[in-house]
Design a protein around this motif. Structure first.
Motif, PDB file in Angstrom:
ATOM      1  N   GLU A 295       3.756   3.418   2.248  1.00  0.00           N
ATOM      2  CA  GLU A 295       3.420   2.433   1.081  1.00  0.00           C
ATOM      3  C   GLU A 295       2.793   0.969   1.916  1.00  0.00           C
ATOM      4  O   GLU A 295       1.826   0.434   1.329  1.00  0.00           O
ATOM      5  N   ALA A 296       3.167   0.577   2.996  1.00  0.00           N
ATOM      6  CA  ALA A 296       2.716  -0.616   3.683  1.00  0.00           C
ATOM      7  C   ALA A 296       1.248  -0.234   4.171  1.00  0.00           C
ATOM      8  O   ALA A 296       0.420  -1.448   4.107  1.00  0.00           O
ATOM      9  N   LEU A 297       1.135   0.769   4.690  1.00  0.00           N
ATOM     10  CA  LEU A 297      -0.158   1.159   5.209  1.00  0.00           C
ATOM     11  C   LEU A 297      -1.461   1.175   4.090  1.00  0.00           C
ATOM     12  O   LEU A 297      -2.471   0.503   4.266  1.00  0.00           O
ATOM     13  N   VAL A 298      -0.883   1.759   2.861  1.00  0.00           N
ATOM     14  CA  VAL A 298      -1.769   1.644   1.777  1.00  0.00           C
ATOM     15  C   VAL A 298      -1.958   0.372   1.369  1.00  0.00           C
ATOM     16  O   VAL A 298      -3.272  -0.206   1.157  1.00  0.00           O
ATOM     17  N   ARG A 299      -1.052  -0.775   1.143  1.00  0.00           N
ATOM     18  CA  ARG A 299      -1.354  -2.047   0.973  1.00  0.00           C
ATOM     19  C   ARG A 299      -2.230  -2.743   1.999  1.00  0.00           C
ATOM     20  O   ARG A 299      -3.174  -3.452   1.669  1.00  0.00           O
TER      21      ARG A 299
END
Length: 565
Positions: A295-299
């Protein structure tokens, strides 16, 4: 080091290739989830089949014999509904060979690269799927199946009937080729992962991501439903259209989210007792770390696409910056608007001045910048990041050397993308979806940065950015770029055509030179235009002349009033 190992010595055996592949298709041969990803390219697969037909040894397999439940499994491009077996053969060593053979010889697997292998009956050699099929080109799944082979010569391959004996010979060699194997019977999965680690480190060393995946793979049961580094890479690509990030960068991003040093020792990552520093998310297990890391990588990726002007992985100047951004967006999922602006400044300042600040070495970028990000302190974190680049000087890369795998070209491509490049035929701007579709998993933009003059220039002129056109199209005649540029389409008005030219750092003076064959002057004028546009772009994105200060919302005005009193 203890001496406890295998309970019984491995037994040696051989398999006819025909029987081995039949077992693989039936789900009796399986690949453990702790194995590295498939890494072979087309040439590796071709070489394997060439060795088999020449009778060369292809190495022995190491197979783990154990009872296995029914399950749906994936082998390369094949999805297999496997029943339960008492003596399943799990591949400890030989995954690349087994996967290549099972896919190239199967009608479904053979449809996909790198398994699209054919045999040229006339030339007597294996080839990748030809662009133009000739009568003597036979797909391996047909060659491998005697009944299909006879039917093929009676129909599609009738024109190649003179090569029937050659086809029979190769088919027989393939089916009857002997594959040596060692069989290991051992219940303790840790022993198998130890063997796997040792065998792979004797040859080509495992990557950091592969070691981490093996160490924290978990039990075989349920592995198909758990996230892995490669699955995260695929999911991020599907969700964002950014391309497939390599698993080492995925791992570094996950580690950066959990602590300020993404290069730390990985062997005790989920063992609190073995850690020098407590993790910032101490209660989470491996699966939670993977899910939250994704999720952090997508953001972070969406920030690059929507705010920093980096639409695809092939335009990302340094992957270490993606690691740092993942850490930032893990702790601050919805940063303030001014924080986003400062992050954009940071990205472009590091992109063009980072080599000078970090002394040309980017091995420390992830560590230095990640350490500036403090959990719970957005203002302090962004100020710390900007202070790390305090020594950076305004810099504009020299676009006289344009190679798509180098940082300068990626910066130039980012500047060109900001111009919203347009079609030379329709006049319409290309969008991020066009770029993503064409680039896919490619790590450079070579296939969309076309040479205007592929031949006829000096080596120095060939390298100029002025000899490239950023054209994310799969339908336009890119081998006729000089002609397209020198002739305004009849259905485009002057205003639209001028917009098309501007979107590619061109104007009518340059296209007139092109029409008259003056390549040297054309390249000179366009090179100047590119340099000017690049300077303007970096001034706007890096904002060198602006103060790196927080907004008034961050300031404690009550404290200022106290100071006045």
């Amino acid at each position: 080091m203890g001496t406890v190992g295998l309970e019984t010595q491995p037994s040696a055996t051989t398999y006819d290739l025909e029987d081995l592949i039949a077992n693989a298709w039936a789900g009796k041969v399986r690949v453990p989830h702790f194995q590295r990803d498939f890494r072979w390219a087309t040439q590796d697969v071709l070489r394997l089949f060439d060795s088999i037909v020449k009778g060369y040894p292809i190495g022995s397999l190491l197979l783990w014999v154990r009872k296995s439940p029914a399950q749906s499994l994936t082998l390369g491009r094949l999805t297999i509904e496997a029943p339960a077996y008492e003596d399943t053969l799990w591949v400890v060593d030989g995954q690349q060979r087994i996967t290549s053979l099972a896919n190239a010889l199967h009608p479904q697997g053979n449809m996909h690269a790198p398994f699209s292998v054919y045999y040229d009956l006339a030339e007597r050699q294996f080839i990748s799927q030809p662009t133009t099929r000739e009568p003597q080109h036979i797909p391996l799944p047909i060659l491998f199946d005697l009944e299909k082979l006879i039917g093929w010569f009676a129909d599609e391959g009738r024109a190649a009937s003179e090569h029937f004996k050659e086809a029979q010979r190769v088919a027989k060699v393939l089916r009857q080729f002997k594959v040596p194997a060692y069989l290991v019977r051992q219940d303790d999965e840790r022993v198998l992962t130890d063997i796997f680690d040792r065998m792979n480190n004797y040859g080509k060393r495992l990557s950091r991501a592969e070691i981490f995946s093996a160490l924290f793979a978990g039990p075989e049961e349920g592995s198909q439903n758990r996230l892995s580094l490669s699955r995260i890479a695929d999911r991020v690509a599907d969700r964002t259209g950014f391309g497939t990030i390599d698993t080492d960068t995925i791992l570094a991003s996950i580690l950066a989210r959990r602590g300020p040093d993404p290069a730390r020792d990985i062997r005790n990552e989920f063992d609190l007792a073995g850690r020098r520093r407590a993790p910032e998310f101490p209660s989470e297990d491996r699966d939670t770390a993977y899910a939250q890391g994704e999720e952090a990588l997508v953001r972070a990726v969406e920030f690059l696409q929507n705010h920093a002007g980096v639409p695809h992985l092939s335009l990302l100047v340094y992957r270490a910056l993606l690691v740092v951004l993942t850490r930032f967006f893990a702790h601050f999922p919805e940063p303030e608007a001014n924080t986003l602006r400062l992050l954009r400044r940071l990205y472009w300042r590091v992109a063009v001045s980072g080599p000078a600040v970090f002394k040309g070495s980017f091995t420390q970028v992830g560590r230095v910048l990640s350490a500036r990000i403090k959990k719970g302190d957005e203002r302090g974190s962004i100020m710390g990041l900007m202070e790390a680049m305090a020594e950076a000087q305004p810099t504009v890369p020299n676009p006289e050397r344009f190679k798509t795998n180098e940082a300068t070209a990626k910066v130039v491509l980012g500047a060109w993308w900001s111009l919203a490049p347009r079609s030379l035929i329709s006049g319409k701007p290309f969008d991020a979806q066009d770029l993503s579709t064409l680039l896919g998993d490619q790590t450079t933009a070579a296939t969309v940065a076309y040479r205007i003059f592929p031949r006829g220039l000096s080596p120095q002129q060939q390298l100029l950015a002025a000899n490239r056109l950023f054209l994310p199209t799969g339908s336009e005649p890119v081998d006729e770029i000089p002609l397209l540029l020198s002739q305004q389409p009849v259905d485009l008005d002057d205003e639209t055509w001028d917009a098309v030219l501007t979107s590619h750092c061109l104007d009518r003076t340059m296209t007139d030179l092109l029409a008259h064959g003056d390549r040297g002057q054309f390249l000179s004028l366009r090179q100047d235009a590119i340099a000017n546009q690049l300077r303007s772009f970096l001034d706007r994105m890096a904002e060198w002349s602006y103060e790196d200060t927080p907004t008034l919302d961050y300031l404690d005005l009550d404290e200022l009033d106290d100071l006045r009193e």
